[in-house]
Design an enzyme around this catalytic site. Structure first.
Site, PDB file in Angstrom:
ATOM      1  N   GLY A 111      67.626  70.239  63.728  1.00  8.65           N
ATOM      2  CA  GLY A 111      67.570  71.210  64.812  1.00  8.65           C
ATOM      3  C   GLY A 111      68.312  70.730  66.058  1.00  8.65           C
ATOM      4  O   GLY A 111      69.025  71.502  66.711  1.00  8.65           O
ATOM      5  N   ASN A 168      57.580  75.979  70.901  1.00 10.57           N
ATOM      6  CA  ASN A 168      56.892  74.989  70.080  1.00 10.57           C
ATOM      7  C   ASN A 168      55.545  74.553  70.657  1.00 10.57           C
ATOM      8  O   ASN A 168      54.700  74.052  69.941  1.00 10.57           O
ATOM      9  CB  ASN A 168      57.782  73.768  69.873  1.00 10.57           C
ATOM     10  N   SER A 182      65.785  74.023  61.250  1.00 13.68           N
ATOM     11  CA  SER A 182      65.582  72.647  60.805  1.00 13.68           C
ATOM     12  C   SER A 182      64.675  72.644  59.586  1.00 13.68           C
ATOM     13  O   SER A 182      63.729  73.427  59.514  1.00 13.68           O
ATOM     14  CB  SER A 182      64.943  71.838  61.943  1.00 13.68           C
ATOM     15  N   ALA A 183      64.943  71.737  58.633  1.00 12.21           N
ATOM     16  CA  ALA A 183      64.182  71.742  57.374  1.00 12.21           C
ATOM     17  C   ALA A 183      62.775  71.164  57.509  1.00 12.21           C
ATOM     18  O   ALA A 183      61.836  71.642  56.869  1.00 12.21           O
ATOM     19  CB  ALA A 183      64.955  70.965  56.299  1.00 12.21           C
ATOM     20  N   HIS A 184      62.617  70.132  58.357  1.00 14.35           N
ATOM     21  CA  HIS A 184      61.332  69.412  58.314  1.00 14.35           C
ATOM     22  C   HIS A 184      60.186  70.170  58.986  1.00 14.35           C
ATOM     23  O   HIS A 184      59.035  69.741  58.930  1.00 14.35           O
ATOM     24  CB  HIS A 184      61.476  67.989  58.862  1.00 14.35           C
ATOM     25  N   THR A 186      80.567  63.608  54.734  1.00 16.68           N
ATOM     26  CA  THR A 186      80.095  64.013  53.410  1.00 16.68           C
ATOM     27  C   THR A 186      78.705  64.628  53.523  1.00 16.68           C
ATOM     28  O   THR A 186      77.825  64.083  54.183  1.00 16.68           O
ATOM     29  CB  THR A 186      80.069  62.801  52.465  1.00 16.68           C
ATOM     30  N   CYS A 234      57.859  65.295  71.674  1.00 18.58           N
ATOM     31  CA  CYS A 234      58.854  64.612  72.495  1.00 18.58           C
ATOM     32  C   CYS A 234      58.308  64.283  73.867  1.00 18.58           C
ATOM     33  O   CYS A 234      58.716  63.317  74.488  1.00 18.58           O
ATOM     34  CB  CYS A 234      60.084  65.484  72.634  1.00 18.58           C
TER      35      CYS A 234
END
Ligand code: PLP
Length: 383
Positions: free
Chosen positions: A70, A150, A198-200, A236, A321
């Site tokens: 993210g 959030n 974001s995936a997590h 990559t 954070c």
């Protein structure tokens, strides 16, 4: 009992995600840029993954760029749009309740000479659309407003914001890291130009995310290197993580029971604990289905968090954070909470695997812990 109620910080990867990632590393380790069969196999897995992310937000596959998460998506979207469109203007707009990934970047762009408008929010965390409209000038190039907050769960009217930006010819970016899979997203209907995920936060792995870049929108790349990801993100591709992310995109229907558990948690807290204040929208339909932010008068959030942790319950005092600093959360300040109330705030963020028993256990432990801390405190909750 162990109860994890901090899904806003991160989620436990689903077993299907873990299997997919390990299968990728064992059987599909090729570099998608290679011309032999190892490469073409990886390249088609990469494109399938892109389609899985695209389908969640109603975009074309070709409009998805994979990133490291993210934070990188926010950086690529915002810096990328600012640098590529400098000739059109140097005024950019955001809000006072953004994630640090956006807020700190705007502060940096300010130091680089961009003019920034930070829009305030109302007591429930909503941006005023009329105020946004009048902040846009002929010099404005970008508006960034997060989809769902959030900390307090406020879900903005991004379709309304997108419409104004489109009408006024300004790019619109939204950070949808918290809302993905929880609030419907349709980048076409909502007039979104750039969108970060974001995936997590959705049961995928850490260190992978995506940026939607609408066809025709120009952004600058932030890294030089190979021509991967439409030349916008060299390096990559992180195939195990990308395939894990795609797998997680298929789990979105599993959060259906979260809203009911969240409402039960709130009801339990209200019944058992006096002098609490719920932060964010009172209308539960206008907040994230898994979020609850509550201020407990007369106690310190950090002390509450530690005592709950000893009883097996994991919560947060705001965003991960900001929780390590003793500054009150910038989001709670922005909605006008007095600092001493902000300091007594906990964020509960539920997930697909939480159970009724866990919620009832949490209410019971919370009631005990708040009572103990208030007993010790010179400022009782009722003063
Ligand atoms: C977690 C989060 C981010 C950062 O995503 P990472 O993948 O951890 O870099 C950005 N915005 C919001 C709203 C978040 O909740």
């Amino acid at each position: 009992m162990k109860v994890y109620l901090d899904h806003g910080a991160t989620t436990k990867p689903d077993v299907s995600v873990i299997r997919m990632m390990s299968r990728c590393m064992e059987d599909c380790f090729g570099n998608p840029s290679s011309l032999h069969s190892y490469g073409t196999e990886a390249a088609s897995a990469l494109e399938e993954s892109r389609a899985a992310v695209a389908s969640l937000i109603g975009s074309k596959s070709s409009e998805i760029i994979f990133t490291s998460g993210g934070t990188e998506s926010d950086n690529l979207a915002i810096k990328g749009a600012c640098y590529a469109n400098r000739a059109s203007g140097n005024h950019i707009i955001t809000t006072t309740i953004e994630h640090p990934a956006v807020l700190n970047m705007y502060r940096q762009l300010e130091r680089e000479g961009f003019l920034v408008t930070y829009l305030g929010v109302d007591a429930e965390g909503f941006v005023d659309i009329g105020q946004l409209r009048s902040a846009i000038t002929g010099n404005t190039v970008l508006v960034s407003v997060m989809h769902a907050n959030n900390e307090i769960g406020t879900v903005q009217d991004i379709a309304g914001i997108g419409k104004i930006c489109r009408e006024m010819g300004v790019l619109f970016h939204t950070d949808a890291v918290q809302s993905l899979t929880k609030v419907p997203i349709d980048v076409a209907a909502q007039d979104i130009d750039l969108l970060s995920v974001s995936a997590h936060k959705i049961y995928g792995p850490k260190g992978v995310g995506a940026l939607f870049v609408r066809d025709g929108v120009k952004i600058a790349r932030l890294m030089e290197g190979g021509s991967q990801e439409g030349k916008l993100r060299a390096g990559t591709e992180n195939m195990p993580a990308i395939m894990g992310f795609a797998c997680a995109c298929g789990l979105s229907h599993r959060i259906d029971n979260v809203r009911g558990l969240r409402d039960r948690l709130l009801e339990g807290i209200r019944k058992r604990i006096p002098n609490v204040l719920v932060n964010g929208p009172a209308d539960m339909e206008r907040r994230l289905c898994n979020n609850l932010s509550v201020s407990f008068q007369g106690v310190e959030g950090e002390a509450l968090l530690m005592m709950l942790d000893m009883r097996g319950i994991a919560v947060s005092t705001g965003s991960a954070c900001s929780s390590k600093s003793l500054q009150p959360s910038h989001v709670l300040m922005a909605i006008g909470l007095p600092p001493q109330i902000a300091h007594g705030t906990l964020r509960f963020s539920l997930g697909k695997d939480n159970t009724l028993e866990e919620i009832d256990y949490t209410v019971e432990q919370l009631a005990q812990v708040v009572a103990i801390l208030r007993e010790m405190s010179p400022y009782r909750g009722d003063e």
